[in-house]
Design a protein around this motif. Structure first.
Motif, PDB file in Angstrom:
ATOM      1  N   LEU A 122       0.831  -1.201   0.000  1.00 37.08           N
ATOM      2  CA  LEU A 122       0.000   0.000   0.000  1.00 37.08           C
ATOM      3  C   LEU A 122       0.867   1.252   0.000  1.00 37.08           C
ATOM      4  N   ALA A 123       1.909   1.234   0.812  1.00 37.34           N
ATOM      5  CA  ALA A 123       2.763   2.406   0.952  1.00 37.34           C
ATOM      6  C   ALA A 123       3.482   2.740  -0.342  1.00 37.34           C
ATOM      7  N   THR A 124       3.733   1.739  -1.153  1.00 33.16           N
ATOM      8  CA  THR A 124       4.521   1.962  -2.363  1.00 33.16           C
ATOM      9  C   THR A 124       3.691   1.831  -3.616  1.00 33.16           C
ATOM     10  N   ASN A 125       2.362   1.913  -3.458  1.00 36.29           N
ATOM     11  CA  ASN A 125       1.485   1.742  -4.599  1.00 36.29           C
ATOM     12  C   ASN A 125       1.839   0.453  -5.319  1.00 36.29           C
ATOM     13  N   ASN A 126       1.879  -0.622  -4.520  1.00 35.72           N
ATOM     14  CA  ASN A 126       2.185  -1.946  -5.045  1.00 35.72           C
ATOM     15  C   ASN A 126       3.571  -2.016  -5.676  1.00 35.72           C
ATOM     16  N   PHE A 127       4.540  -1.432  -5.007  1.00 36.18           N
ATOM     17  CA  PHE A 127       5.921  -1.433  -5.487  1.00 36.18           C
ATOM     18  C   PHE A 127       5.981  -0.908  -6.916  1.00 36.18           C
ATOM     19  N   ASN A 128       5.215   0.128  -7.141  1.00 40.12           N
ATOM     20  CA  ASN A 128       5.174   0.771  -8.443  1.00 40.12           C
ATOM     21  C   ASN A 128       6.567   1.288  -8.803  1.00 40.12           C
ATOM     22  N   SER A 129       6.915   1.156 -10.080  1.00 39.10           N
ATOM     23  CA  SER A 129       8.267   1.572 -10.469  1.00 39.10           C
ATOM     24  C   SER A 129       8.464   3.066 -10.253  1.00 39.10           C
ATOM     25  N   SER A 130       7.374   3.828 -10.269  1.00 43.25           N
ATOM     26  CA  SER A 130       7.531   5.270 -10.052  1.00 43.25           C
ATOM     27  C   SER A 130       7.937   5.579  -8.613  1.00 43.25           C
ATOM     28  N   ALA A 131       7.726   4.608  -7.713  1.00 44.79           N
ATOM     29  CA  ALA A 131       8.106   4.836  -6.321  1.00 44.79           C
ATOM     30  C   ALA A 131       9.540   4.389  -6.046  1.00 44.79           C
ATOM     31  N   GLN A 132      10.164   3.778  -7.037  1.00 48.71           N
ATOM     32  CA  GLN A 132      11.518   3.271  -6.812  1.00 48.71           C
ATOM     33  C   GLN A 132      12.514   4.418  -6.829  1.00 48.71           C
ATOM     34  N   VAL A 133      13.402   4.445  -5.815  1.00 48.10           N
ATOM     35  CA  VAL A 133      14.389   5.532  -5.762  1.00 48.10           C
ATOM     36  C   VAL A 133      15.809   5.010  -5.857  1.00 48.10           C
ATOM     37  N   GLY A 134      15.984   3.733  -5.831  1.00 44.96           N
ATOM     38  CA  GLY A 134      17.355   3.232  -5.930  1.00 44.96           C
ATOM     39  C   GLY A 134      17.382   1.742  -6.110  1.00 44.96           C
ATOM     40  N   GLN A 135      18.545   1.257  -6.473  1.00 43.47           N
ATOM     41  CA  GLN A 135      18.701  -0.184  -6.666  1.00 43.47           C
ATOM     42  C   GLN A 135      20.125  -0.576  -6.348  1.00 43.47           C
ATOM     43  N   GLY A 136      20.271  -1.673  -5.644  1.00 43.16           N
ATOM     44  CA  GLY A 136      21.604  -2.191  -5.353  1.00 43.16           C
ATOM     45  C   GLY A 136      21.621  -3.673  -5.576  1.00 43.16           C
ATOM     46  N   GLY A 137      22.751  -4.306  -5.272  1.00 42.36           N
ATOM     47  CA  GLY A 137      22.858  -5.735  -5.475  1.00 42.36           C
ATOM     48  C   GLY A 137      21.884  -6.495  -4.603  1.00 42.36           C
ATOM     49  N   TYR A 138      21.531  -5.915  -3.465  1.00 40.18           N
ATOM     50  CA  TYR A 138      20.653  -6.570  -2.487  1.00 40.18           C
ATOM     51  C   TYR A 138      19.197  -6.472  -2.887  1.00 40.18           C
ATOM     52  N   GLY A 139      18.836  -5.529  -3.792  1.00 39.27           N
ATOM     53  CA  GLY A 139      17.431  -5.343  -4.130  1.00 39.27           C
ATOM     54  C   GLY A 139      17.135  -3.889  -4.437  1.00 39.27           C
ATOM     55  N   LYS A 140      15.884  -3.510  -4.284  1.00 43.27           N
ATOM     56  CA  LYS A 140      15.473  -2.166  -4.681  1.00 43.27           C
ATOM     57  C   LYS A 140      15.072  -1.343  -3.469  1.00 43.27           C
ATOM     58  N   VAL A 141      15.173  -0.028  -3.599  1.00 41.90           N
ATOM     59  CA  VAL A 141      14.730   0.863  -2.534  1.00 41.90           C
ATOM     60  C   VAL A 141      13.577   1.713  -3.073  1.00 41.90           C
ATOM     61  N   TYR A 142      12.502   1.758  -2.312  1.00 42.26           N
ATOM     62  CA  TYR A 142      11.325   2.511  -2.714  1.00 42.26           C
ATOM     63  C   TYR A 142      11.059   3.630  -1.728  1.00 42.26           C
ATOM     64  N   LYS A 143      10.482   4.712  -2.236  1.00 43.79           N
ATOM     65  CA  LYS A 143       9.964   5.747  -1.358  1.00 43.79           C
ATOM     66  C   LYS A 143       8.501   5.405  -1.099  1.00 43.79           C
ATOM     67  N   GLY A 144       8.097   5.469   0.155  1.00 44.85           N
ATOM     68  CA  GLY A 144       6.712   5.109   0.429  1.00 44.85           C
ATOM     69  C   GLY A 144       6.092   6.019   1.479  1.00 44.85           C
ATOM     70  N   ILE A 145       4.774   5.983   1.529  1.00 45.26           N
ATOM     71  CA  ILE A 145       4.063   6.754   2.548  1.00 45.26           C
ATOM     72  C   ILE A 145       3.227   5.778   3.359  1.00 45.26           C
ATOM     73  N   LEU A 146       3.477   5.743   4.641  1.00 43.99           N
ATOM     74  CA  LEU A 146       2.715   4.847   5.502  1.00 43.99           C
ATOM     75  C   LEU A 146       1.314   5.390   5.726  1.00 43.99           C
ATOM     76  N   ALA A 147       0.463   4.542   6.252  1.00 44.69           N
ATOM     77  CA  ALA A 147      -0.930   4.945   6.467  1.00 44.69           C
ATOM     78  C   ALA A 147      -1.027   6.189   7.343  1.00 44.69           C
ATOM     79  N   ASP A 148      -0.077   6.361   8.271  1.00 41.69           N
ATOM     80  CA  ASP A 148      -0.140   7.537   9.142  1.00 41.69           C
ATOM     81  C   ASP A 148       0.562   8.746   8.530  1.00 41.69           C
ATOM     82  N   GLY A 149       0.961   8.633   7.263  1.00 38.48           N
ATOM     83  CA  GLY A 149       1.544   9.775   6.578  1.00 38.48           C
ATOM     84  C   GLY A 149       3.064   9.852   6.644  1.00 38.48           C
ATOM     85  N   THR A 150       3.705   8.974   7.422  1.00 37.63           N
ATOM     86  CA  THR A 150       5.164   9.015   7.538  1.00 37.63           C
ATOM     87  C   THR A 150       5.821   8.682   6.203  1.00 37.63           C
ATOM     88  N   LEU A 151       6.808   9.497   5.830  1.00 36.27           N
ATOM     89  CA  LEU A 151       7.554   9.256   4.609  1.00 36.27           C
ATOM     90  C   LEU A 151       8.705   8.298   4.932  1.00 36.27           C
TER      91      LEU A 151
END
Ligand SMILES: *[C@@H]1O[C@H](CO)[C@@H](O)[C@H](O)[C@H]1NC(C)=O
Ligand SMILES: *[C@@H]1O[C@H](CO)[C@@H](O)[C@H](O)[C@H]1NC(C)=O
Ligand SMILES: *[C@@H]1O[C@H](CO)[C@@H](O)[C@H](O)[C@H]1NC(C)=O
Ligand SMILES: *[C@@H]1O[C@H](CO)[C@@H](O)[C@H](O)[C@H]1NC(C)=O
Ligand SMILES: *[C@@H]1O[C@H](CO)[C@@H](O)[C@H](O)[C@H]1NC(C)=O
Ligand SMILES: *[C@@H]1O[C@H](CO)[C@@H](O)[C@H](O)[C@H]1NC(C)=O
Ligand SMILES: *[C@@H]1O[C@H](CO)[C@@H](O)[C@H](O)[C@H]1NC(C)=O
Ligand SMILES: *[C@@H]1O[C@H](CO)[C@@H](O)[C@H](O)[C@H]1NC(C)=O
Ligand SMILES: *[C@@H]1O[C@H](CO)[C@@H](O)[C@H](O)[C@H]1NC(C)=O
Ligand SMILES: *[C@@H]1O[C@H](CO)[C@@H](O)[C@H](O)[C@H]1NC(C)=O
Ligand SMILES: *[C@@H]1O[C@H](CO)[C@@H](O)[C@H](O)[C@H]1NC(C)=O
Ligand SMILES: *[C@@H]1O[C@H](CO)[C@@H](O)[C@H](O)[C@H]1NC(C)=O
Length: 693
Positions: free
Chosen positions: A613-642
């Motif tokens: 939910l926080a990442t709009n289903n791990f939408n590619s538009s929410a992705q902010v980085g990628q490393g060997g370990y996987g991907k990093v997404y920007k997300g917003i939690l239900a309480d609004g925390t970034l």
């Protein structure tokens, strides 16, 4: 008394108290009937279970401990015991044989051993189960004759024994099955004549006995069966007898398929059957002329190929709006071909038309040789092709071949078991489908494509689902029969997972044949329920039935009692130990490996759903980085925390313990240059960690 001894005694007492209180609690409050328990043990002992699917059949009680594949009545019957209602053991690779003790399951309604490798014969004792509603033994290696005792099952709705090696005749006693609607016995070695007595069966709807060794003659009395919709007897040997003319009087018949049955004589006049949709009389030795009267407007398929038919082609094969296939190939028809067959094709005609007229004695075309679009005509091997270079004599290679089962590439954006759901307008909303392997045994058409939309409606309405919850695009293929295999994928409506009651509702509608048959699509068979890992724990156990409230209460009371005693004893022990040793039972506020009990101050355990939910289903538009370990997404939690969410990719997943240890370590680091960890998620085979942004 030393410490370890004290513990041993304590635990022993606790264990004893727990067990006895459990037993007292559960006694006489809904256990399975002991005869049925014994019968189930005998049934298991005859089976070979290579996958261990029945390994829990020696633990506890069949109904209350939810043995695999056993569904019980949800309350006890007259004798005060629980009883087995359904035995659902489909598709488990079981071999061995069927125990006669099956007959002891006296209140069984569904007996399902479909698609295993069980051999031996069908126990006659099954005829004792008067409550039996569905007898489903298809897709095994069963041999020997059909026991005549099966004819005395007064409540049987459906008998499916197809795709076995059953031999011997159809017992006359089957004429007593006066509630049976479905006879599915195709692909066996059943021999002898069809007993004319079966024409007394008031409820018979589908009579499928293709691919057997039936002989003798077709009983003319079958025309008196008031509810008969489908007669499918392809690939038997009726010894050169004729098709009874009375079959033209059947009032409800939708499909008559008698391909390759060694039939002689003439083609009966079937024009009086009001909704007839499908006729296949091909590959016999039928002679004489083709009846001239117009068939039902519902007809989709007429196959009279590979016979010895003579005379001309009736003009009445024209103007049939649903006609998909007219095959008269390989006969001795002469005269001219009436172009009305394609010229008069209704403007609202459904789909394409293929006309196969090869290898006859046709000398000309009467009318236009210009074909409308969507019509293909085959004329090779006729005199009319000898001289003129008619375009109809070299049609393009047929376009009516079917879609192949091409594996749809699994979108990599979703974690394993999840796919982009058709229920959402988002580019990809990940959800876990329920996959049902399904086959139409006797469809009423030749080309599925014009019926795909209707099928979607039929299937989703039958299950009370929304239209977009079903997907089978490119997942269907024709198989021998012809049968139509379809892989059905059902998606939860705008959510990630089906809840267990919905899952159960859908699967049990398939396993208990609750989806009504359709006149066009005909009977279906269930080939398997392909339960993804995320659902495995949900099904396989019995539906909501099983545990009675009283039994449950007994267990709960027993458990609570046990727990109370346990805590008392533990307290006493701790007290003793405290008094002896001064440095006490340590404050091991440890991190347990179990994720439900993991608690780290200030670090929250999130669900996979929350992360999606926080990442709009791990939408590619929410992705902010990628490393060997996987991907990093920007997300917003239900309480609004970034937050920044690190999602480990498959190759870099750690063991659960390692992952949780790392999380704990990270949680202790509060360096001002490090963004602090606020949570994690270890679920659905995913490992995610969250930091403040
Ligand atoms: C039977 O067991 C195998 C192996 O554990 C498992 O993969 C399969 O899903 C089980 N089948 C059913 C129908 O439970
Ligand atoms: C038990 O089954 C009956 C009939 O199948 C049903 O009407 C009833 O609601 C069920 N009770 C419970 C508690 O599920
Ligand atoms: C079932 O058994 C056959 C061979 O007996 C094997 O090829 C197949 O993989 C097995 N299927 C499952 C699901 O275990
Ligand atoms: C259960 O089976 C027994 C024995 O056949 C029968 O007497 C009884 O009526 C059945 N009960 C139900 C509820 O079907
Ligand atoms: C069960 O079936 C067997 C054989 O068909 C028969 O001899 C026996 O009487 C039946 N038992 C009951 C209780 O109906
Ligand atoms: C079926 O047969 C039984 C006994 O022969 C009879 O009592 C019952 O009424 C019949 N049912 C139907 C639907 O004909
Ligand atoms: C059809 O075949 C049967 C037997 O093969 C023969 O007796 C009969 O005369 C034939 N009828 C026609 C019209 O050719
Ligand atoms: C036959 O056609 C009529 C008119 O199109 C339609 O209402 C009916 O449902 C059809 N029946 C079948 C069995 O397809
Ligand atoms: C059918 O026709 C073929 C050739 O036209 C002939 O050889 C064969 O004997 C005929 N069969 C019957 C049963 O009449
Ligand atoms: C009909 O045939 C055309 C080619 O003539 C093909 O492109 C089309 O997909 C076919 N449609 C259906 C519904 O079969
Ligand atoms: C041919 O079939 C297609 C669907 O495959 C349909 O869209 C088109 O209208 C049909 N054309 C004619 C002339 O019937
Ligand atoms: C089948 O589905 C219907 C409606 O969707 C539902 O009411 C019914 O309980 C289901 N049947 C079973 C056996 O689950």
């Amino acid at each position: 008394m030393n410490l370890s001894k004290a513990w041993t005694y304590g635990l022993f007492i606790v264990a004893w108290l727990c067990c006895s209180s459990l037993l007292v609690g559960a006694q006489n409050t809904g256990l399975t009937n002991p005869d049925e328990v014994k019968a189930l043990q005998a049934i298991k002992s005859r089976l070979i279970d290579p996958n261990g699917n029945l390994s829990n059949w020696d633990r506890g009680d069949p109904c209350t401990s939810k043995w695999t594949g056993i569904v019980c009545y949800n309350s006890s019957l007259d004798d005060g015991y629980l009883h087995v209602d359904q035995l659902l053991l489909l598709n488990m690779n079981l071999s061995g044989s069927l125990a006669p003790e099956l007959g002891q399951l006296s209140n069984l309604t569904i007996l399902d051993f479909m698609w295993n490798n069980i051999s031996g014969s069908i126990p006659k004792e099954i005829g004792n189960i008067t409550s039996l509603f569905l007898l489903l033994l298809n897709g095994n290696q069963l041999s020997g004759p059909l026991p005549e005792e099966l004819g005395y099952l007064p409540n049987l709705d459906r008998i499916q024994i197809d795709q076995n090696h059953i031999s011997g005749p159809l017992p006359k006693s089957f004429a007593f099955l006066n509630k049976t609607k479905h006879f599915h016995m195709n692909n066996n070695s059943i021999s002898g004549q069809i007993p004319p007595e079966l024409s007394r069966l008031p409820m018979l709807v589908h009579f499928l006995l293709d691919n057997n060794n039936l002989s003798g003659f077709l009983p003319p009395q079958f025309s008196e069966l008031p509810n008969l919709l489908i007669v499918q007897l392809d690939n038997n040997n009726f010894d050169g007898t004729t098709i009874p003319a009375s079959y033209g009087n059947m009032s409800k018949l939708l499909k008559l398929s008698l391909r390759n049955c060694s039939l002689q004589g003439s083609v009966p006049d079937l024009s009086r059957i009001p909704q007839l949709g499908y006729i296949d009389l091909s590959s016999n030795q039928l002679n004489g002329t083709i009846p001239q009267n117009r068939l039902s407007a519902n007809i989709t398929t007429i196959d009279l190929s590979n016979n010895n038919l003579t005379g001309t082609i009736p003009t009445n094969f024209s103007g049939l709006p649903f006609l998909q296939k007219l095959s008269l190939a390989n006969n001795s028809l002469d005269g001219s071909v009436p172009s009305a067959i394609w010229d008069n094709r209704a403007s609202n005609a459904k789909g394409n038309l293929t006309v196969e007229l090869q290898n006859n004695n046709l000398s000309s075309v009467n009318g236009s040789t210009v074909l409308p679009s969507n019509v293909t005509v085959w004329l090779q091997g006729n005199p009319l092709c000898n001289n003129v270079n008619l375009q109809l004599c070299q049609p393009e290679i047929g376009t009516q071949s079917s879609t192949n089962l091409t594996p749809v590439p699994i979108p990599t954006v979703c974690p394993p078991s999840y796919e982009c759901s058709p229920t959402s307008t988002q580019s990809c909303f990940c959800a876990a489908p329920l996959i049902v392997e399904y086959r139409l045994k006797s469809p009423g058409f030749t080309d599925f494509r014009p019926y795909i939309d209707d099928f979607e409606v039929y299937m989703t309405q039958g299950l009370h689902l929304y239209l977009n919850q079903l997907d089978f695009k490119n997942l269907w293929a024709w198989e021998e029969g012809p049968r139509l295999k379809i892989t059905l994928k059902f998606f939860p409506e705008n959510t990630f997972l089906f809840n267990s009651s919905e899952l159960l509702r859908i699967t049990s509608n398939f396993t208990s044949w609750k989806i009504p048959d359709s006149d066009v699509f005909g009977p279906y068979e269930l080939l398997g329920l392909n339960l993804l890992d995320v659902y495995k724990s949900e099904v396989g156990n019995s539906p909501s039935s099983g545990i009675s409230k009283a039994a449950l209460a007994g267990i709960v009371v027993g458990t609570i009692a046990g727990a109370v005693i346990l805590s008392v004893i533990v307290s006493l022990l701790i007290l003793r130990v405290h008094m002896r040793k001064h440095h006490a039972v340590s404050k091991r506020r440890h991190l347990t490996a179990s994720r439900t009990s993991m608690k780290i101050d200030g670090v929250k355990d999130f669900t996979y759903g929350e992360m999606a939910l926080a990442t709009n289903n791990f939408n590619s538009s929410a992705q902010v980085g990628q490393g060997g370990y996987g991907k990093v997404y920007k997300g917003i939690l239900a309480d609004g925390t970034l937050v920044a969410i690190k999602r480990a990719q498959e190759g870099s997943l750690q063991g659960e313990r390692e992952f949780l240890t790392e999380i704990e370590l990270l949680s202790r680091l509060h360096h001002r240059n490090l963004v602090s960890l606020i949570g994690f998620c270890d679920e659905e085979g995913e490992q995610l960690s969250l930091k403040n942004l």
